[in-house]
Design an enzyme around this catalytic site. Structure first.
Site, short mmCIF file in Angstrom:
data_model
loop_
_atom_site.label_atom_id
_atom_site.label_comp_id
_atom_site.label_asym_id
_atom_site.label_seq_id
_atom_site.Cartn_x
_atom_site.Cartn_y
_atom_site.Cartn_z
N SER A 146 -6.06 -4.06 -2.15
CA SER A 146 -5.33 -3.71 -3.28
C SER A 146 -5.99 -2.91 -4.35
CB SER A 146 -4.75 -5.05 -3.94
OG SER A 146 -3.63 -4.83 -4.67
N ASP A 268 5.77 -3.27 2.29
CA ASP A 268 5.00 -3.90 1.44
C ASP A 268 5.92 -3.37 -0.11
OD1 ASP A 268 3.18 -3.95 -0.70
OD2 ASP A 268 1.53 -3.48 0.35
N HIS A 296 2.11 -7.59 0.86
CA HIS A 296 0.84 -6.95 0.30
C HIS A 296 -0.62 -7.47 0.72
CE1 HIS A 296 -0.82 -4.09 -2.31
NE2 HIS A 296 -1.45 -5.04 -2.97
#
Length: 315
Positions: A146, A268, A296
């Site tokens: 991320s 996602d 995610h």
């Protein structure tokens, strides 16, 4: 200098055992400090107070094969190094595995937080470089999930000689849509998200974590992520969220010079497939793999796929 100075939070008995495995139980010696334990693979490694401060600040732990290539795992917003618990151990037999917590997360020392330093992702990239310097680590494979994907990009662009490769999991250089670019959110969406977070961080975490996880048929994963969110210092979380969701690192992608793997989930809600395509197209020579996974956080929902792709890329 070659350093194996490894700070361990007092609660981390399992981590302590992992550290002893990393350096060999016969060589493992312990010193007790007020804030926890220090594992010393070499007594003379304790000569640099700055090194100790950096490793303590970010709760750095090292495990695995000390003679193998170094993998550095960096967690995303609201998480901690514990998020890698289903991935990192699988790679320990033939890699030196470095885990750490961003400031304010997990077992990090939140007193080291500096709002000025961390007002951009560059502050977090500086921490990464300081950790690598403290460990005298080079030819590092940086695995960022991320927001840490972009933190890794920034760090590798500043000191490319430290890095052998980047592995970016669910990366997004910009979350807000712009002309000719789809980040997944309108500015009003991000503003509402940040307002909600500031108003009630715990409530926001409980509501948002399952959506981020994206596996409604496995609610235990959403609960695990929510619990991780709730352990983050709420003030730092609010500031880190602003930095995360309002950053624009699109121009930094073209500056990447090290081999790069982009791992994207097929669905996602935070980083849609168009973002993965954009990252791949912007980094010359990068490889894009779309995982057969949703959400995610594939490092929790599809860890075996993630490990398989890491191994294939590194081979």
């Amino acid at each position: 200098m070659a350093v194996n100075v490894l700070p361990v939070a007092p609660r981390g008995a399992a981590l302590n055992r992992g550290l002893c495995r990393a350096v060999g139980s016969a060589a493992c010696k312990w010193l007790r400090f007020p804030w926890g334990l220090f594992c010393l693979a070499r007594w003379d490694a304790m000569t640099d107070a700055g090194t100790i401060d950096v490793l303590h600040r970010n709760n750095v732990t090292v495990s695995g094969n000390p003679t193998g290539p170094t993998l550095v795992f960096a967690h995303g917003f609201g998480c901690s190094q514990e998020t890698w618990s289903l991935v990192a151990p699988q790679l320990e037999p033939d890699h030196r595995v470095v885990l750490f917590d961003h400031i304010g997360a997990g077992g990090s020392d939140a007193s080291g937080y500096d709002a000025k330093k961390y007002r951009t992702l560059d502050g977090y990239a500086t921490d990464v470089l300081e950790i690598l310097d403290a460990l005298d680590a080079s030819e590092v494979v940086f695995v960022g999930h991320s927001v840490s994907a972009m933190i890794g990009v920034l760090a590798a662009n500043r000191v490319p000689s430290r890095f052998a490769a980047l592995i970016l999991i669910g990366p997004s250089p910009r979350y807000v849509n712009a002309d000719g670019y789809r980040g997944g959110f309108e500015q009003a969406d991000i503003d509402a998200l940040l307002d909600s977070l500031d108003a009630n961080y715990v409530g926001w975490s409980r509501q948002t974590a399952p959506m981020i996880m994206g596996n409604p048929d496995r609610p235990e994963l959403g609960r695990r992520l929510a619990d991780s969110f709730c352990r983050l210092d709420p003030v730092i979380a609010g500031q880190f969220a602003k930095v995360t969701f309002l950053s624009d690192n699109r121009e930094d992608l073209a500056r990447v010079t090290v081999p790069t793997l982009v791992l994207q989930c097929r669905t996602d809600a935070i980083a849609p497939t168009e973002v993965g395509d954009y990252v791949h197209a912007s980094i010359t020579g990068s490889r894009l793999v779309v995982l057969d996974a949703t959400g995610h956080v594939p490092i929790l929902s599809a860890p075996d796929q993630v490990v398989r792709e890491i191994r294939e890329f590194l081979s």
